[in-house]
Enzyme design. Structure first.
Site, PDB file in Angstrom:
ATOM      1  CB  SER A 274      -4.966  13.980  -0.986  1.00  0.00           C
ATOM      2  OG  SER A 274      -6.279  13.987  -1.480  1.00  0.00           O
TER       3      SER A 274
ATOM      4  CG  ASN B 261      -0.400  -0.149   2.545  1.00  0.00           C
ATOM      5  OD1 ASN B 261       0.517  -0.925   2.751  1.00  0.00           O
ATOM      6  ND2 ASN B 261      -0.944   0.582   3.504  1.00  0.00           N
TER       7      ASN B 261
ATOM      8  CD  GLU C 220      -1.409   5.097   4.786  1.00  0.00           C
ATOM      9  OE1 GLU C 220      -2.107   4.233   5.324  1.00  0.00           O
ATOM     10  OE2 GLU C 220      -0.804   5.976   5.443  1.00  0.00           O
ATOM     11  CG  ASN C 221      -1.297  11.403  -1.686  1.00  0.00           C
ATOM     12  OD1 ASN C 221      -1.808  12.440  -1.298  1.00  0.00           O
ATOM     13  ND2 ASN C 221      -0.438  11.347  -2.682  1.00  0.00           N
TER      14      ASN C 221
ATOM     15  CD  GLU D 122      -5.351  -5.825  -1.433  1.00  0.00           C
ATOM     16  OE1 GLU D 122      -5.997  -6.353  -0.514  1.00  0.00           O
ATOM     17  OE2 GLU D 122      -4.944  -4.642  -1.367  1.00  0.00           O
TER      18      GLU D 122
ATOM     19  CB  CYS E 252     -10.943  -2.349   0.384  1.00  0.00           C
ATOM     20  SG  CYS E 252     -10.183  -1.731  -1.146  1.00  0.00           S
TER      21      CYS E 252
END
Length: 183
Positions: free
Chosen positions: A71, A66, A68-69, A79, A131
């Site tokens: 935002s 993963n 992240e940001n 995935e 998710c």
């Protein structure tokens, strides 16, 4: 909820491998690659590391973590990173090329294309499933019978087929487009 199995139990692993047409080496490699990918996650905000590993039908492993940001909607799940990497490497096209017999499969990395299994590893207590957005991404490229192996921080795991995680799925075939998982 399904009771988690243990990756340290030979009986659990053997039963899962037999049920999903995986070898013991493939299972353990998926686990190892997903857990190793998890260590490369960029998650300064949530601190929730996720690693994913795909096993291609040609025996290659493709990983993602993963990213992240600040935002949050720009964050990309492990995935989807793994499938994006696999697409760029040509693994989604190999199956069609191999069946057409035109030799492009070898140019795209060789062997039979498509995906045989997906593994996801987290630091959660209890296995965490992909998710909804990732389930739909997996559906784009995998047959509904593909096993999704979900590992927790203690290597306990649950295995479900994509059709169980995404019932009544919507895929490329619903749009009249060739389904990469069935090409």
């Amino acid at each position: 909820m399904t009771t988690p199995l243990s990756a340290s139990s030979p009986d659990d692993v053997t039963a899962v491998c037999a049920a999903h047409d995986l070898t013991l080496d493939e299972f353990h490699a998926l686990q190892s690659h997903a857990q190793e990918a998890k260590t490369r996650a960029y998650c300064p905000y949530s601190k929730f590391r996720v690693g994913a590993a795909l096993l291609t039908r040609s025996g290659a492993y493709v990983t993602g973590a993963n990213v992240e940001n600040a935002s949050y909607p720009v964050t990309t799940c492990a995935e989807r990173v793994a499938f994006g990497t696999a697409v760029v490497a040509g693994y989604h096209q190999q199956q069609a090329a191999a069946q057409a017999g035109n030799g492009n499969a070898a140019a795209a990395g060789g062997g039979e294309g498509g995906f045989k299994a997906v593994a996801v590893a987290t630091d959660a207590v209890g296995p965490a499933s992909p998710c909804g957005m990732c389930r739909q991404c997996i559906r784009e490229f995998c047959d509904l019978s593909v096993p999704i192996i979900m590992f927790d921080k203690d290597s306990k795991f649950i295995v479900m087929k994509l059709e169980e995680l995404l019932p009544l799925s919507f895929g490329p075939d619903a749009l009249g487009a060739p389904d990469p998982a069935k090409s």
